[in-house]
Design a protein around this motif. Structure first.
Motif, PDB file in Angstrom:
ATOM      1  N   THR A  45     -68.918  44.637 112.010  1.00  0.00           N
ATOM      2  CA  THR A  45     -67.582  45.202 111.870  1.00  0.00           C
ATOM      3  C   THR A  45     -66.972  45.345 113.261  1.00  0.00           C
ATOM      4  N   PHE A  46     -65.642  45.250 113.323  1.00  0.00           N
ATOM      5  CA  PHE A  46     -64.952  45.409 114.598  1.00  0.00           C
ATOM      6  C   PHE A  46     -63.535  45.894 114.337  1.00  0.00           C
ATOM      7  N   GLU A  47     -62.937  46.460 115.375  1.00  0.00           N
ATOM      8  CA  GLU A  47     -61.579  46.982 115.282  1.00  0.00           C
ATOM      9  C   GLU A  47     -60.632  46.044 116.029  1.00  0.00           C
ATOM     10  N   ALA A  48     -59.449  45.876 115.459  1.00  0.00           N
ATOM     11  CA  ALA A  48     -58.395  45.099 116.095  1.00  0.00           C
ATOM     12  C   ALA A  48     -57.079  45.770 115.740  1.00  0.00           C
ATOM     13  N   ASP A  49     -56.318  46.098 116.767  1.00  0.00           N
ATOM     14  CA  ASP A  49     -55.083  46.856 116.571  1.00  0.00           C
ATOM     15  C   ASP A  49     -55.450  48.168 115.879  1.00  0.00           C
ATOM     16  N   THR A  50     -54.883  48.431 114.739  1.00  0.00           N
ATOM     17  CA  THR A  50     -55.168  49.692 114.042  1.00  0.00           C
ATOM     18  C   THR A  50     -56.040  49.478 112.808  1.00  0.00           C
ATOM     19  N   ASN A  51     -56.584  48.277 112.654  1.00  0.00           N
ATOM     20  CA  ASN A  51     -57.382  47.946 111.467  1.00  0.00           C
ATOM     21  C   ASN A  51     -58.851  47.732 111.823  1.00  0.00           C
ATOM     22  N   THR A  52     -59.692  47.867 110.813  1.00  0.00           N
ATOM     23  CA  THR A  52     -61.107  47.553 110.937  1.00  0.00           C
ATOM     24  C   THR A  52     -61.380  46.319 110.091  1.00  0.00           C
ATOM     25  N   TYR A  53     -62.218  45.423 110.624  1.00  0.00           N
ATOM     26  CA  TYR A  53     -62.537  44.171 109.949  1.00  0.00           C
ATOM     27  C   TYR A  53     -64.048  44.041 109.793  1.00  0.00           C
ATOM     28  N   ALA A  54     -64.458  43.292 108.771  1.00  0.00           N
ATOM     29  CA  ALA A  54     -65.874  43.074 108.500  1.00  0.00           C
ATOM     30  C   ALA A  54     -66.152  41.582 108.413  1.00  0.00           C
ATOM     31  N   VAL A  55     -67.292  41.166 108.980  1.00  0.00           N
ATOM     32  CA  VAL A  55     -67.762  39.794 108.852  1.00  0.00           C
ATOM     33  C   VAL A  55     -68.884  39.821 107.825  1.00  0.00           C
ATOM     34  N   LEU A  56     -68.757  39.002 106.789  1.00  0.00           N
ATOM     35  CA  LEU A  56     -69.760  38.921 105.733  1.00  0.00           C
ATOM     36  C   LEU A  56     -70.372  37.535 105.703  1.00  0.00           C
ATOM     37  N   LEU A  57     -71.660  37.479 105.356  1.00  0.00           N
ATOM     38  CA  LEU A  57     -72.368  36.216 105.187  1.00  0.00           C
ATOM     39  C   LEU A  57     -72.862  36.102 103.760  1.00  0.00           C
ATOM     40  N   ASP A  58     -72.951  34.876 103.283  1.00  0.00           N
ATOM     41  CA  ASP A  58     -73.492  34.619 101.953  1.00  0.00           C
ATOM     42  C   ASP A  58     -74.984  34.919 101.979  1.00  0.00           C
ATOM     43  N   ARG A  59     -75.401  35.861 101.170  1.00  0.00           N
ATOM     44  CA  ARG A  59     -76.799  36.309 101.148  1.00  0.00           C
ATOM     45  C   ARG A  59     -77.765  35.179 100.784  1.00  0.00           C
ATOM     46  N   ASN A  60     -77.312  34.260  99.937  1.00  0.00           N
ATOM     47  CA  ASN A  60     -78.187  33.186  99.455  1.00  0.00           C
ATOM     48  C   ASN A  60     -78.002  31.874 100.199  1.00  0.00           C
ATOM     49  N   ASN A  61     -77.111  31.859 101.185  1.00  0.00           N
ATOM     50  CA  ASN A  61     -76.870  30.658 101.976  1.00  0.00           C
ATOM     51  C   ASN A  61     -76.604  31.071 103.422  1.00  0.00           C
ATOM     52  N   PRO A  62     -77.670  31.432 104.164  1.00  0.00           N
ATOM     53  CA  PRO A  62     -77.478  31.931 105.524  1.00  0.00           C
ATOM     54  C   PRO A  62     -76.892  30.901 106.492  1.00  0.00           C
ATOM     55  N   ASP A  63     -76.871  29.632 106.122  1.00  0.00           N
ATOM     56  CA  ASP A  63     -76.291  28.605 106.980  1.00  0.00           C
ATOM     57  C   ASP A  63     -74.780  28.484 106.806  1.00  0.00           C
ATOM     58  N   ALA A  64     -74.241  29.130 105.774  1.00  0.00           N
ATOM     59  CA  ALA A  64     -72.794  29.075 105.538  1.00  0.00           C
ATOM     60  C   ALA A  64     -72.070  29.879 106.608  1.00  0.00           C
ATOM     61  N   GLU A  65     -70.824  29.519 106.850  1.00  0.00           N
ATOM     62  CA  GLU A  65     -70.026  30.245 107.832  1.00  0.00           C
ATOM     63  C   GLU A  65     -69.661  31.614 107.289  1.00  0.00           C
ATOM     64  N   GLY A  66     -69.422  32.547 108.185  1.00  0.00           N
ATOM     65  CA  GLY A  66     -69.052  33.897 107.798  1.00  0.00           C
ATOM     66  C   GLY A  66     -67.626  33.975 107.287  1.00  0.00           C
ATOM     67  N   VAL A  67     -67.314  35.102 106.652  1.00  0.00           N
ATOM     68  CA  VAL A  67     -65.984  35.376 106.128  1.00  0.00           C
ATOM     69  C   VAL A  67     -65.526  36.705 106.715  1.00  0.00           C
ATOM     70  N   ILE A  68     -64.268  36.784 107.117  1.00  0.00           N
ATOM     71  CA  ILE A  68     -63.733  38.032 107.667  1.00  0.00           C
ATOM     72  C   ILE A  68     -62.787  38.669 106.646  1.00  0.00           C
ATOM     73  N   PHE A  69     -62.982  39.959 106.413  1.00  0.00           N
ATOM     74  CA  PHE A  69     -62.103  40.750 105.558  1.00  0.00           C
ATOM     75  C   PHE A  69     -61.577  41.936 106.351  1.00  0.00           C
ATOM     76  N   ARG A  70     -60.407  42.428 105.970  1.00  0.00           N
ATOM     77  CA  ARG A  70     -59.898  43.691 106.501  1.00  0.00           C
ATOM     78  C   ARG A  70     -60.466  44.801 105.621  1.00  0.00           C
ATOM     79  N   ILE A  71     -60.868  45.905 106.241  1.00  0.00           N
ATOM     80  CA  ILE A  71     -61.361  47.063 105.496  1.00  0.00           C
ATOM     81  C   ILE A  71     -60.212  48.059 105.381  1.00  0.00           C
ATOM     82  N   GLU A  72     -59.871  48.399 104.159  1.00  0.00           N
ATOM     83  CA  GLU A  72     -58.836  49.400 103.918  1.00  0.00           C
ATOM     84  C   GLU A  72     -59.469  50.577 103.199  1.00  0.00           C
ATOM     85  N   GLU A  73     -58.987  51.768 103.530  1.00  0.00           N
ATOM     86  CA  GLU A  73     -59.524  52.978 102.914  1.00  0.00           C
ATOM     87  C   GLU A  73     -58.435  53.689 102.131  1.00  0.00           C
ATOM     88  N   GLU A  74     -58.842  54.195 100.990  1.00  0.00           N
ATOM     89  CA  GLU A  74     -57.945  54.990 100.158  1.00  0.00           C
ATOM     90  C   GLU A  74     -58.762  56.146  99.603  1.00  0.00           C
TER      91      GLU A  74
END
Length: 105
Positions: A45-74
Motif C-alpha cells: 500500500t502507498f499514499e499519493a496526494d490525499t488517497n491510499t492505493y493498494a497493489v494486489l497480486l493474483d494468489r494463484n498466478n504469482p507471475d501475473a502483473e499486479g493490479v492497483i486499486f484506490r482504497i476508499e473508506e466509508e
C-alpha cells in the motif's frame, strides 16, 4: 484484470516474494473484464496526494502483473475501487514506479 480500463500496475517489477509467510493473507475476489473471478492478495500500500492505493497480486498466478486499486473508506469499512480516470492512473503508476525504484536501491 479488473473492471477498470487498466488491468495491471504497469510497473514491470517482479512482485513475488522469496520469504515464507507466517501470517494469514487477506484474500480479495476481483472480477476481470471477462467476468472471471481471481483471488487477489494485497502486497503493498502507498499514499499519493490525499488517497491510499493498494497493489494486489493474483494468489494463484504469482507471475501475473499486479493490479492497483484506490482504497476508499466509508464509516468503518474500506473498499477497493478501480481507477477509471487516465490522469489519476498515470500519476499513481508514476508514483508507484518511483517508490519501487527507491526500494530496490
Amino acid at each position: 484484470m479488473t473492471d477498470a480500463k487498466h488491468d495491471n500496475c504497469g510497473c514491470g517489477h517482479d512482485h513475488t516474494h522469496d520469504h515464507d509467510h507466517d501470517h494469514e493473507e487477506d484474500v480479495f475476489l476481483v472480477t476481470d473484464t471477462d467476468g472471471v473471478e481471481h483471488e487477489m492478495v494485497m502486497v503493498y500500500t502507498f499514499e499519493a496526494d490525499t488517497n491510499t492505493y493498494a497493489v494486489l497480486l493474483d494468489r494463484n498466478n504469482p507471475d501475473a502483473e499486479g493490479v492497483i486499486f484506490r482504497i476508499e473508506e466509508e464509516n468503518d469499512d474500506a473498499y477497493l475501487v478501480s481507477i477509471d480516470n487516465d490522469e489519476e492512473w498515470d500519476r499513481v503508476v508514476s508514483i508507484y514506479n518511483q517508490l519501487a525504484a527507491e526500494e530496490s536501491q
